[in-house]
Design an enzyme around this catalytic site. Structure first.
Site, PDB file in Angstrom:
ATOM      1  N   CYS A   1      91.202  87.100   8.675  1.00 22.69           N
ATOM      2  CA  CYS A   1      90.690  85.903   8.000  1.00 22.69           C
ATOM      3  C   CYS A   1      91.782  85.339   7.107  1.00 22.69           C
ATOM      4  O   CYS A   1      92.498  86.098   6.453  1.00 22.69           O
ATOM      5  CB  CYS A   1      89.466  86.258   7.164  1.00 22.69           C
ATOM      6  SG  CYS A   1      88.730  84.829   6.324  1.00 22.69           S
TER       7      CYS A   1
ATOM      8  N   CYS B   1      89.853  85.941   0.044  1.00 19.54           N
ATOM      9  CA  CYS B   1      88.929  86.257  -1.048  1.00 19.54           C
ATOM     10  C   CYS B   1      89.303  87.638  -1.608  1.00 19.54           C
ATOM     11  O   CYS B   1      89.517  88.584  -0.867  1.00 19.54           O
ATOM     12  CB  CYS B   1      87.488  86.242  -0.537  1.00 19.54           C
ATOM     13  SG  CYS B   1      87.020  84.627   0.119  1.00 19.54           S
TER      14      CYS B   1
ATOM     15  N   CYS C   1      78.915  94.551   3.994  1.00 16.09           N
ATOM     16  CA  CYS C   1      79.584  93.274   3.726  1.00 16.09           C
ATOM     17  C   CYS C   1      80.960  93.497   3.122  1.00 16.09           C
ATOM     18  O   CYS C   1      81.106  94.233   2.154  1.00 16.09           O
ATOM     19  CB  CYS C   1      78.795  92.452   2.718  1.00 16.09           C
ATOM     20  SG  CYS C   1      77.163  92.028   3.243  1.00 16.09           S
TER      21      CYS C   1
HETATM   22  N1  SAH Z   1      83.901  83.899   5.742  1.00 19.27           N
HETATM   23  C1  SAH Z   1      82.464  83.798   5.748  1.00 19.27           C
HETATM   24  C2  SAH Z   1      81.810  84.878   6.586  1.00 19.27           C
HETATM   25  C3  SAH Z   1      81.950  86.283   6.036  1.00 19.27           C
HETATM   26  S1  SAH Z   1      80.411  86.780   5.437  1.00 19.27           S
HETATM   27  C4  SAH Z   1      81.964  83.817   4.312  1.00 19.27           C
HETATM   28  O1  SAH Z   1      82.744  84.063   3.416  1.00 19.27           O
HETATM   29  O2  SAH Z   1      80.790  83.534   4.080  1.00 19.27           O
HETATM   30  C5  SAH Z   1      80.750  88.227   4.570  1.00 19.27           C
HETATM   31  C6  SAH Z   1      80.074  88.202   3.228  1.00 19.27           C
HETATM   32  O3  SAH Z   1      80.399  89.417   2.519  1.00 19.27           O
HETATM   33  C7  SAH Z   1      80.593  87.082   2.366  1.00 19.27           C
HETATM   34  O4  SAH Z   1      79.586  86.595   1.543  1.00 19.27           O
HETATM   35  C8  SAH Z   1      81.640  87.802   1.547  1.00 19.27           C
HETATM   36  O5  SAH Z   1      81.996  87.088   0.416  1.00 19.27           O
HETATM   37  C9  SAH Z   1      80.941  89.094   1.248  1.00 19.27           C
HETATM   38  N2  SAH Z   1      81.850  90.162   0.840  1.00 19.27           N
HETATM   39  C10 SAH Z   1      83.173  90.230   1.041  1.00 19.27           C
HETATM   40  N3  SAH Z   1      83.674  91.370   0.536  1.00 19.27           N
HETATM   41  C11 SAH Z   1      82.640  92.033   0.000  1.00 19.27           C
HETATM   42  C12 SAH Z   1      82.526  93.305  -0.650  1.00 19.27           C
HETATM   43  N4  SAH Z   1      83.572  94.082  -0.800  1.00 19.27           N
HETATM   44  N5  SAH Z   1      81.314  93.688  -1.077  1.00 19.27           N
HETATM   45  C13 SAH Z   1      80.228  92.900  -0.864  1.00 19.27           C
HETATM   46  N6  SAH Z   1      80.280  91.712  -0.236  1.00 19.27           N
HETATM   47  C14 SAH Z   1      81.474  91.282   0.183  1.00 19.27           C
END
Ligand code: SAH
Length: 379
Positions: free
Chosen positions: A140, A144, A366
């Site tokens: 990706c 983030c 997630c």
């Molecule tokens: N790029 C898209 C799809 C990914 S969804 C988006 O950002 O919405 C994956 C979800 O998990 C997103 O909401 C992301 O912010 C969240 N996420 C990422 N890392 C995480 C973590 N370490 N713990 C909990 N949630 C997380």
């Protein structure tokens, strides 16, 4: 990924075993083609124009509604057409490289494509439904700060057929054909795996059209969710083209914090993002995802600000306890802080369930997905 490798549970139904005589021969795959695309392929084989539409619809049903993995079994197609198709095309799935099953029943597969690209696919069973969490990109580009996939950077986009291939693969593995069978296991799709779906929009749209097609996978719009970190100009298109559910990874209630956590916020800020949400087709409630990071975005004033931000939207907030991964720099909020945050949102009239982390023990929750050693992150 190799912890808790349970081959018995994972290997069942895994493709590529040749049990159905399926051969991988480097021929182009038909998976990903819609009915028009299939008609074009049939034209290449010399199928007469008057017959093409009907044959394409038959093929479409075999591939997406019945899960055919060989042309041989397509009994309502003439034998010479089946032979010609088998000579030129294939219906192969991604290869399964590893798999794991969590104590809570969540399953994760590491899938490999022909060029060596790999993605993770997660299946989450719950009473009365089963959700497949699809990846849209290999890695990706969004960076983030709390997300493990971000440490990979972007390797490449997946093609429509590779996105659909994840669904077909999972349905093979779960013995979940035909698509309209009663009590089916894959009832919901979420584009919440690796990648930002709205940065690979054309492929996502094509794949989801097949998923929605009544004579394809036959899923309803209400059971498909596309999650975005905020590629604002694409949100209106998504509403117009597909009308599926929208989830937004918000994670902060002010721009300074969001700039840091979700860097795409520097391009489209919270106000622009929420404006796009307000214009999303009426009648569909939007889910805002909010990962709670200790001392970063979980203060009472964050909760109050969030209430104000979402006041005029049909919104629900999904609170996600931060799922740690090797090397992550944040800590999850304590249970007490999560409770307090949630109470403040509810006092402000927002529904705010805390998302139960699924498959944490196999790094399937997630933000825990990755499929390659991390690249060094650009400063
Ligand atoms: N790029 C898209 C799809 C990914 S969804 C988006 O950002 O919405 C994956 C979800 O998990 C997103 O909401 C992301 O912010 C969240 N996420 C990422 N890392 C995480 C973590 N370490 N713990 C909990 N949630 C997380």
């Amino acid at each position: 990924m190799d912890e808790r490798r349970t081959d018995a549970g994972c290997a069942t139904g895994a493709p590529g075993t040749g049990a159905d005589g399926h051969v991988q021969g480097g021929r182009p795959s038909l998976i990903g083609e819609d009915a028009e695309g299939l008609a074009r392929r049939l034209a290449e084989l010399g199928v007469a124009a008057r017959e093409r539409g009907m044959r394409a619809r038959q093929l479409f049903r075999w591939i997406y509604a019945r899960g055919a993995r060989s042309f041989e079994i397509m009994s309502d197609l003439p034998k010479d057409l089946r032979d010609a198709l088998a000579e030129r095309f294939e219906l192969s799935r991604p290869q399964v490289l590893a798999c794991a099953q969590s104590r809570d029943g969540t399953r994760k597969w590491l899938l490999g494509y022909e060029d060596g690209a790999r993605v993770e696919l997660v299946y989450i069973p719950e009473p009365g439904r089963g959700t497949l969490c699809l990846s849209s990109q290999v890695g990706c580009p969004l960076g983030c700060r709390f997300c493990r996939t971000a440490t990979m950077g972007l390797w490449r986009n997946l093609r429509a057929g590779e996105i659909l291939g994840q669904i077909l693969f999972a349905k093979d593995a779960l013995d979940d054909w035909p698509a309209d069978r009663p009590g089916r296991q894959v009832t919901n799709l979420v584009l919440m795996g690796m990648g930002e779906p709205l940065l690979n929009y054309e492929a996502v749209r094509q794949a989801l059209r097949v998923a929605l097609a009544r004579d394809g996978l036959g899923l309803s719009r209400r059971r498909i969710t596309v999650s975005t970190a905020g590629v604002v100009p694409r949100i209106a298109e998504l509403g117009r083209d597909l009308g599926v559910r929208l989830a937004v990874s918000l994670h902060a209630a002010d721009d300074a914090t969001r700039d840091r956590l979700v860097p795409i916020n520097r391009k489209w800020n919270i106000a622009a993002l929420l404006e796009a949400c307000r214009n999303y087709p009426a009648g569909r409630r939007i889910t805002f995802e909010y990962v709670l990071l200790h001392g970063v975005n979980d203060r009472p004033e964050d909760a109050r600000r969030l209430v104000r931000l979402l006041a005029d939207l049909p919104a629900k907030v999904n609170l996600i306890p931060f799922n740690p991964w090797p090397g992550s720099e944040y800590r999850p909020s304590s249970a007490e802080r999560v409770r307090r945050f949630r109470r403040l949102l509810e006092a402000g009239g927002l529904e705010a369930p805390v998302r139960e982390p699924r498959g944490r023990d196999i790094l399937a929750a997630c933000g825990q997905l990755a499929s390659a050693p991390p690249r060094t992150r650009a400063a």
